[in-house]
Design an enzyme around this catalytic site. Structure first.
Site, mmCIF file in Angstrom:
data_model
loop_
_atom_site.group_PDB
_atom_site.id
_atom_site.type_symbol
_atom_site.label_atom_id
_atom_site.label_comp_id
_atom_site.label_asym_id
_atom_site.label_seq_id
_atom_site.Cartn_x
_atom_site.Cartn_y
_atom_site.Cartn_z
ATOM 1 N N HIS A 83 0.830 -1.204 0.000
ATOM 2 C CA HIS A 83 0.000 0.000 0.000
ATOM 3 C C HIS A 83 0.866 1.256 0.000
ATOM 4 O O HIS A 83 1.859 1.325 0.727
ATOM 5 C CB HIS A 83 -0.911 0.018 1.225
ATOM 6 C CG HIS A 83 -2.094 0.927 1.085
ATOM 7 N ND1 HIS A 83 -1.979 2.300 1.110
ATOM 8 C CD2 HIS A 83 -3.414 0.667 0.892
ATOM 9 C CE1 HIS A 83 -3.176 2.847 0.963
ATOM 10 N NE2 HIS A 83 -4.055 1.877 0.823
ATOM 11 N N GLY A 164 4.650 22.001 11.071
ATOM 12 C CA GLY A 164 5.783 21.169 11.456
ATOM 13 C C GLY A 164 7.039 21.429 10.659
ATOM 14 O O GLY A 164 7.113 22.349 9.826
ATOM 15 N N THR A 171 12.072 8.627 10.934
ATOM 16 C CA THR A 171 11.493 7.276 10.977
ATOM 17 C C THR A 171 9.993 7.275 10.731
ATOM 18 O O THR A 171 9.445 6.281 10.254
ATOM 19 C CB THR A 171 11.761 6.594 12.334
ATOM 20 O OG1 THR A 171 11.209 7.407 13.390
ATOM 21 C CG2 THR A 171 13.257 6.413 12.556
ATOM 22 N N ALA A 172 9.314 8.364 11.039
ATOM 23 C CA ALA A 172 7.845 8.395 10.962
ATOM 24 C C ALA A 172 7.311 9.169 9.772
ATOM 25 O O ALA A 172 6.089 9.221 9.573
ATOM 26 C CB ALA A 172 7.268 8.981 12.261
ATOM 27 N N GLY A 173 8.188 9.775 8.966
ATOM 28 C CA GLY A 173 7.737 10.447 7.755
ATOM 29 C C GLY A 173 6.857 11.643 8.032
ATOM 30 O O GLY A 173 7.162 12.487 8.874
#
Length: 306
Positions: A83, A164, A171-173
């Site tokens: 996905h 942001g 790591t979390a994009g």
């Protein structure tokens, strides 16, 4: 005062680690006033979808808490799934269900999105009804390129986040947060390993939705599921009132038959409006008079009315 109910359906880029899936779900369960209705985890998509609902303030808190868990536990540098995704908290929509306006859900999306950006240091894009003026509003555009394309690259110009830092979290994009109407996430699995069949069906749906009113708002992908050795047509019916579920299934069945392929099974991801399921049941039971008022369980909700 009538009770307000908001639904949140966050999609996280983790579908294999049971401990992480349980931690995401537990973060929601820990918030008073929120009901976790469904947890759908898939190892091939490598994705978990939570569905929870409740009073707006409680839902907003639960949404942030599970986002916090995702950022702490999910590392996209080692994540591989079929996905598309750009973040650990890949998409987080708020949906008005009862006595709540879309504008209130937009405000919730902005509140939670800015909190994710500030407290978790993850860039945030707002989408659908929560999109900022002049910015892209559709999910495929915001997700295009995925985590790998934008990792370590300055997010500038058209790719500048709405909140942001101007780089993906290492790591979390990024997170995509928004407000939208209810949709139906629905997969149709085919009895073939030929992913090109599913891809051709998805291309036909994307092309023909410009001409067939029943396909308006239907998003489609053709995927291969390695763990099951089958091809899948993955669908989002973003306007279910225009796209009858039974009609879309029969359309895919017709396209598949052109390749000598049959539908093996279908999968509902999360929840669906009762009207859509009853309409499909009425079609296959050959009972056009069937309606949501025929469903006993709905009458047990004192606030429900046909």
């Amino acid at each position: 005062m009538a009770r307000q109910i908001v639904e949140c359906v966050p999609n996280f880029s983790e579908g294999r680690c049971a401990q992480t899936v349980n931690a995401l779900a537990d973060a929601v369960r820990a918030v008073e006033g929120v009901r976790l209705a469904n947890v759908s985890a898939d190892p091939d998509h490598h994705r978990t979808v939570l569905t929870f609902l409740g009073e707006p303030r409680a839902v907003a808190e639960a949404a942030f808490r599970c986002a916090q868990v995702a950022v702490e536990r999910i590392d996209l540098r080692t994540h591989q799934g079929v996905h598309p995704r750009i973040g650990a908290v890949d998409v987080m929509p708020f949906i008005p269900l009862r006595n709540v306006t879309m504008a209130e859900c937009v405000a919730l999306a902005h509140e939670v999105g800015y909190r994710i950006a500030q407290e978790l240091e993850v860039p945030v894009y707002f989408y659908e009804q929560a999109a900022l003026p002049g910015k892209p509003h559709d999910l495929p555009t915001l997700r295009r390129g995925g985590f790998e394309r934008w990792a370590g690259v300055p997010l500038e110009g058209e790719r500048a986040p709405d909140a942001g830092p101007n780089q993906l979290h290492p790591t979390a994009g990024a997170a995509i947060v928004g407000a939208r109407s209810p949709l139906i996430a629905f997969n149709i699995n085919l009895n073939t390993q030929r992913v090109e069949v599913a891809q051709q069906i998805a291309r036909t749906i994307r092309r023909e939705r410009e001409h067939l009113p029943q396909l308006q708002g239907v998003r489609a992908l053709g995927l291969f599921l390695p763990s099951r050795g089958i091809a899948q047509v993955s669908l989002n019916l973003t306007q279910p009132e225009r796209s009858p579920l039974w009609w879309v299934v029969e359309y895919v069945r017709t396209l598949a038959a052109q390749h000598q392929v049959e539908i093996l099974e279908t999968e509902l991801i999360g929840l669906a409006p009762a009207a859509a399921l009853v309409e499909a049941a009425g079609r296959y039971l050959q009972n056009p008079a069937l309606s949501a008022s025929s469903v006993l369980d709905l009458w047990m909700d004192p606030e429900w009315s046909p």
